[in-house]
Design an enzyme around this catalytic site. Structure first.
Site, PDB file in Angstrom:
ATOM      1  N   THR A   1     -31.462 -27.493 -21.345  1.00  0.00           N
ATOM      2  CA  THR A   1     -31.138 -29.279 -21.007  1.00  0.00           C
ATOM      3  C   THR A   1     -30.156 -29.303 -20.213  1.00  0.00           C
ATOM      4  OG1 THR A   1     -30.034 -29.326 -23.221  1.00  0.00           O
ATOM      5  CG2 THR A   1     -32.337 -29.985 -23.071  1.00  0.00           C
TER       6      THR A   1
ATOM      7  N   THR B   1     -30.225 -15.616 -12.332  1.00  0.00           N
ATOM      8  CA  THR B   1     -30.065 -17.013 -13.177  1.00  0.00           C
ATOM      9  C   THR B   1     -28.829 -17.277 -13.531  1.00  0.00           C
ATOM     10  OG1 THR B   1     -30.919 -15.533 -15.123  1.00  0.00           O
ATOM     11  CG2 THR B   1     -32.558 -16.936 -13.873  1.00  0.00           C
TER      12      THR B   1
ATOM     13  N   ASN C   1     -25.345 -20.438 -23.901  1.00  0.00           N
ATOM     14  CA  ASN C   1     -26.818 -20.730 -24.598  1.00  0.00           C
ATOM     15  C   ASN C   1     -27.014 -21.914 -25.421  1.00  0.00           C
ATOM     16  OD1 ASN C   1     -28.296 -18.209 -23.664  1.00  0.00           O
ATOM     17  ND2 ASN C   1     -26.224 -17.306 -23.944  1.00  0.00           N
TER      18      ASN C   1
ATOM     19  N   THR D   1     -32.805 -12.131 -19.703  1.00  0.00           N
ATOM     20  CA  THR D   1     -33.821 -11.685 -19.237  1.00  0.00           C
ATOM     21  C   THR D   1     -33.874 -10.618 -18.001  1.00  0.00           C
ATOM     22  OG1 THR D   1     -34.658 -13.777 -19.452  1.00  0.00           O
ATOM     23  CG2 THR D   1     -36.007 -12.711 -18.138  1.00  0.00           C
TER      24      THR D   1
ATOM     25  N   LYS E   1     -31.354  -8.202 -11.962  1.00  0.00           N
ATOM     26  CA  LYS E   1     -30.638  -9.372 -12.568  1.00  0.00           C
ATOM     27  C   LYS E   1     -30.900  -9.404 -14.107  1.00  0.00           C
ATOM     28  CE  LYS E   1     -32.395 -12.706 -14.077  1.00  0.00           C
ATOM     29  NZ  LYS E   1     -32.527 -13.308 -15.474  1.00  0.00           N
TER      30      LYS E   1
ATOM     31  N   GLU F   1     -23.538 -12.678 -20.614  1.00  0.00           N
ATOM     32  CA  GLU F   1     -23.151 -14.110 -20.539  1.00  0.00           C
ATOM     33  C   GLU F   1     -21.847 -14.175 -21.178  1.00  0.00           C
ATOM     34  OE1 GLU F   1     -27.472 -16.063 -20.080  1.00  0.00           O
ATOM     35  OE2 GLU F   1     -26.729 -15.822 -22.088  1.00  0.00           O
TER      36      GLU F   1
END
Length: 405
Positions: free
Chosen positions: A405, A151, A400, A188, A177, A274
């Protein structure tokens, strides 16, 4: 002798894999459906998230794993299938599609999902993608499967190891992942493991459940435990060793190889956090027991203030002691020493839970490297543990802030 090799989940004998685009993700250049298939039925085991909210596929996997066997793993990215009306039914339908295509029983199909929570999903993408994924299966397809489960990951996480049990050459392979929402408590986080070792389902579960305590449960990117965390392993026995049904030398060898793979994957996930610019490893020794060592090291790695200090290259050792102090464990902190290490050297910043004179310039040089070690000695026992995390940066917020969106 154990050595790392290539080909991920296809390194063990008798495993094929594929990765295709089926239409779940908006970005058509990114594959979103992975398939891993064994030539024969396997012993199987898994560990799942401890979050009270669980992705629908987890309930299906738990049901299908009741008999301890599996032959297939299918996983989509882009949608977590969590908190969705009819999510369990959709996961079951996906398994039925795969079973029909491969001519196997539905309960031997395992299903997983990763992506955004609460977004409706239909069976249509799977009706398109499953036949294509089956058609694309290859004994060299691990790379495609590893890419399809990503992702926000920036790199694919694909590993394999070769070792010997009872004169037979054996293999373990894995793809994983995870980049954000990482604080497993079994991100996740998903990890799919294959092996050609012959081992019973009960011993496979024993090995996996024990090892995640020192590997995947010891990583944290942001302190959030995902709804879909899954570590799943299939063992098809094609290596030809005597089936492992109890503890002993063969089981110990298997457990060691599994730990090497899982620890390496855990570090890859932490490193790919991230927005991260650094991987942080907390090495803790001198604890009264292993669980205390795990808890304290994880508390340090999980601290947002420690993470931001590492990003800012600030040797703020008080934040380390603070995180140790609120860890949910009973221990004497008064004799604790703290060192900071990297390829640029090592410096002691705390002795007996008190500050010492040190060069801020040298400390900054050490913390400017990409891999940082926070070394702690409690000096109140012989137990040790490690935990892995990353720094917390401006980019984490950017990624994040508008993830959905």
């Amino acid at each position: 002798m154990m050595q790392m090799i290539n080909n991920g989940v296809c390194a063990p004998k008798g495993f094929r894999a594929s990765g295709v685009y089926c239409g779940i993700r908006k970005n058509r250049s990114k594959s979103d459906l992975a398939l891993i298939v064994s030539d024969t039925v396997c012993s199987a085991a898994a560990v799942f998230t401890q979050n009270k909210i669980k992705g629908a596929p987890i309930f299906v996997m738990q049901k299908h794993l009741e008999n301890g066997t599996a032959q297939v793993m299918i996983c989509n990215s882009g949608n977590a299938n969590t908190c969705n009306t009819g999510g369990v039914e959709l996961a079951e339908q996906t398994c039925e599609l795969v079973a029909k295509q491969l001519g196997i029983v539905t309960t031997d199909v395992m299903v997983a999902s990763t992506g955004v929570i609460g977004v409706p999903m239909t069976i249509e993408p799977f009706e398109k993608g499953v036949p294509e994924a089956v058609q694309s299966l290859s004994y060299d397809g691990s790379d495609l499967a590893a890419l399809a489960i990503m992702t926000t990951d920036t790199v694919k996480k694909e590993l394999a190891i070769e070792f010997e049990i009872g004169g037979k050459m054996c293999h373990i392979g894995s793809i994983a992942k995870g980049s954000g929402m990482i604080n497993p408590n079994m991100a996740t986080m998903l990890c799919f493991i294959t092996t050609d070792v012959a081992i019973s389902a009960s011993m496979l579960q024993k090995a996996l459940s024990a090892d995640v305590q020192d590997t995947f449960n010891q990583i944290s990117v942001d302190g959030d435990t995902s709804t879909n965390d899954t570590v799943f392993i299939m063992a098809n026995g094609l290596a030809g060793n005597h089936t492992i049904t109890k503890e002993g030398k063969d089981f110990d060898i298997f457990q060691t190889a599994l730990h090497i793979i899982n620890a390496a994957q855990a570090k890859l996930i932490a490193k790919d956090g991230e927005g991260a610019t650094k991987i942080i490893e907390c090495m803790l020794k001198g604890a009264p027991d292993v669980q205390t060592a795990r808890t304290i090291s994880k508390s340090v790695i999980n601290s947002s203030l420690v993470k931001t200090a590492m990003f800012g290259e600030d040797a703020n050792w008080g934040r380390v002691l603070c995180a140790m102090g609120y860890a949910d464990a009973e221990f004497d902190i008064s004799n604790s020493d703290v060192f900071l290490k990297s390829s640029a050297g090592e410096i002691q910043v705390c002795q007996n839970a008190q500050g010492v004179n040190f060069s801020e310039e040298k400390a900054k040089e050490i913390l400017s490297q990409k891999e940082i070690i926070i070394s702690i000695d409690l000096k109140c026992g012989t137990a040790s543990a490690m935990a892995w995390g990353c720094d917390l940066t401006y980019d984490y917020v950017k990624i994040n802030g508008d993830y959905r969106t």
